[in-house]
Design a protein around this motif. Structure first.
Motif, PDB file in Angstrom:
ATOM      1  N   GLU C  16       6.926   4.790  -6.235  1.00  7.27           N
ATOM      2  CA  GLU C  16       5.478   4.774  -6.013  1.00  7.27           C
ATOM      3  C   GLU C  16       4.874   3.427  -5.641  1.00  7.27           C
ATOM      4  N   LEU C  17       5.661   2.381  -5.564  1.00  4.43           N
ATOM      5  CA  LEU C  17       5.086   1.081  -5.215  1.00  4.43           C
ATOM      6  C   LEU C  17       5.984   0.388  -4.199  1.00  4.43           C
ATOM      7  N   PRO C  18       5.969   0.883  -2.967  1.00  5.67           N
ATOM      8  CA  PRO C  18       6.896   0.359  -1.946  1.00  5.67           C
ATOM      9  C   PRO C  18       6.775  -1.151  -1.752  1.00  5.67           C
ATOM     10  N   LEU C  19       5.587  -1.704  -1.967  1.00  4.93           N
ATOM     11  CA  LEU C  19       5.393  -3.146  -1.775  1.00  4.93           C
ATOM     12  C   LEU C  19       6.339  -3.975  -2.639  1.00  4.93           C
ATOM     13  N   LEU C  22       9.528  -4.084  -0.875  1.00  5.47           N
ATOM     14  CA  LEU C  22       9.302  -4.810   0.376  1.00  5.47           C
ATOM     15  C   LEU C  22       9.307  -6.323   0.123  1.00  5.47           C
ATOM     16  N   LEU C  23       8.728  -6.724  -0.994  1.00  2.00           N
ATOM     17  CA  LEU C  23       8.642  -8.147  -1.317  1.00  2.00           C
ATOM     18  C   LEU C  23       9.874  -8.634  -2.090  1.00  2.00           C
ATOM     19  N   ASP C  44      10.326 -13.733   5.259  1.00  2.00           N
ATOM     20  CA  ASP C  44       9.076 -12.979   5.404  1.00  2.00           C
ATOM     21  C   ASP C  44       7.963 -13.481   4.491  1.00  2.00           C
ATOM     22  N   LEU C  45       8.309 -14.239   3.475  1.00  2.00           N
ATOM     23  CA  LEU C  45       7.301 -14.625   2.478  1.00  2.00           C
ATOM     24  C   LEU C  45       6.598 -15.937   2.786  1.00  2.00           C
ATOM     25  N   ALA C  59       1.049 -10.961  -5.558  1.00  2.00           N
ATOM     26  CA  ALA C  59       1.686  -9.653  -5.719  1.00  2.00           C
ATOM     27  C   ALA C  59       2.692  -9.690  -6.861  1.00  2.00           C
TER      28      ALA C  59
ATOM     29  N   PRO D  18       4.452 -14.106   8.398  1.00  2.00           N
ATOM     30  CA  PRO D  18       5.007 -12.772   8.659  1.00  2.00           C
ATOM     31  C   PRO D  18       4.369 -11.667   7.813  1.00  2.00           C
ATOM     32  N   ASP D  44       3.475   2.348   3.072  1.00  2.00           N
ATOM     33  CA  ASP D  44       4.016   1.211   2.311  1.00  2.00           C
ATOM     34  C   ASP D  44       2.990   0.547   1.406  1.00  2.00           C
ATOM     35  N   ILE D  46       0.744   1.970  -0.633  1.00  2.00           N
ATOM     36  CA  ILE D  46       0.190   2.700  -1.784  1.00  2.00           C
ATOM     37  C   ILE D  46       0.731   2.214  -3.126  1.00  2.00           C
ATOM     38  N   PRO D  55      -2.262  -5.754  -4.641  1.00  2.00           N
ATOM     39  CA  PRO D  55      -1.750  -6.917  -3.905  1.00  2.00           C
ATOM     40  C   PRO D  55      -1.998  -6.828  -2.396  1.00  2.00           C
TER      41      PRO D  55
END
Lengths: 141, 141, 141, 141
Positions: C16-19, C22-23, C44-45, C59, D18, D44, D46, D55
């Motif tokens: 439920e928290l793709p971020l 992703l991070l 990417d960061l 985040a 990025p 992505d 949610i 975030p």
């Protein structure tokens, strides 16, 4: 070692910050990057509900931030708060309040510090937490 | 329409928030979700450098937040500030200060508001900006 | 004891928290009222200047706040951040970042926590400090 | 007039930030002391409960702050966020989010701005409010 003594800081408050005396705040301890300030309880400080008013708590915290800054840069009139965030955690009782300030970052132009606030009779349960930033002249300290 | 009048709010301050009188704060205007509060200048409010002390500014802002909350939920003793962030923008002169509070969100349990602060003689240049959150009892309002 | 395990929290993030994925954030430790979260460095960061971008840092901190909340109230979908304040203290290097969250107040409806953030290779110099408030349903925990 | 164009700012994001592209953020408008940034909705972004993750909202707001700063001082790599406070007001729907940044104070070394965030389909109900401070090199602008 702190760049100001308790006596010196008290002189500044007496001469130039009448609110500190009005609210009954006195420095108990100061060292390099930290300090402890006490606000004596008095009925003038209460708010609806009988606890100590938020603005009195914030004033005490700001004074502790100021102490942390002076301990690091010495007496600098132009050190000013640029931002401050307070989280109120518990209702303080009708008793003295204690603020413990400590440095988070000593930058060339910005000093960031945090303050933990307690009721004098209960040093375990924080009543409020503050972070604040002071701007200091580049040549200070 | 505001759920409290200026007279009612002034009664609360007189009876239960001595700091408001000590600092010379009075309500000038109140409506549903907004209010204006004035703090009369007096030498007790100054800080090193000769401007108005940050804690006095924060106290005025907190009072404006309180007015916004009361305008929406009515007289509720248990409405308390849970957090407050202030950004100090310019040094206020030695004159009255004006706080204009306005609602950002009226939730069931949390009210979020912002306050813009000005010197009375210069309503163009904000001297500080505040956001704050009040917790209100679920049954209020 | 924490009301969720690292495996359970990782399941929530995956579903439920793709971020978080992703991070590149993973939980390293969780206990009652505290947790440690790591964000793996990757190009990417970065942000202009070559350090890790502020939003990535925020985040990571928000995830640590979330961990502190879940450790106290269990899996509650409706726990949401209501406010967050970050102070950026030092530029983090191009390496993993560590967030250490800890509880300041466990109220019935509001949980307040703080997060200290470090570069993985230097646990002495805080790169950012965060305080945040979560709203939790009254029946939770 | 803004000291950078939308094309120039987009070049900076493409080359050095990025995350902005990863999150789908693009500048829609920029002028002296203000800007508008849009974050395209995608799954992505949610969080548990089905709304947009905090975030992601903060990242969008930080980008709007950065736009405000660049509009005033021009392209300055060393402009960095020093503090940021967000109040989350309403749950944003699964749609694009809009951030409107505007200047509060242009100091020599600190720029303070606020950002109002809305769902693209409802410009009346703010979903979050942010204030932030950027530190800029003294010679900038």
């Amino acid at each position: 070692m702190s760049k100001v003594t308790i006596a010196e800081i008290q002189d500044i408050l007496d001469a130039e910050l009448p609110l500190a005396n009005l609210l009954g705040c006195t420095f108990e301890e100061i060292g390099e990057g930290y300090c402890t300030v006490r606000m004596a309880f008095k009925p003038d400080l209460i708010r609806p509900g009988g606890t100590i008013a938020g603005p009195a708590t914030m004033a005490l915290a700001d004074l502790a931030l100021y102490g942390v800054v002076l301990s690091l840069v010495g007496r600098v009139e132009l050190a000013v708060t640029t931002s401050l965030t307070v989280n109120f955690l518990r209702k303080p009782g009708q008793e003295d309040m204690i603020a413990k300030g400590s440095i988070l970052k000593r930058g060339k132009r910005l000093v960031v510090a945090e303050v933990e606030l307690y009721s004098a009779g209960d040093r375990e349960s924080m009543v409020a937490h503050v972070t604040g930033t002071y701007s200091v002249p580049p040549e200070a300290g």
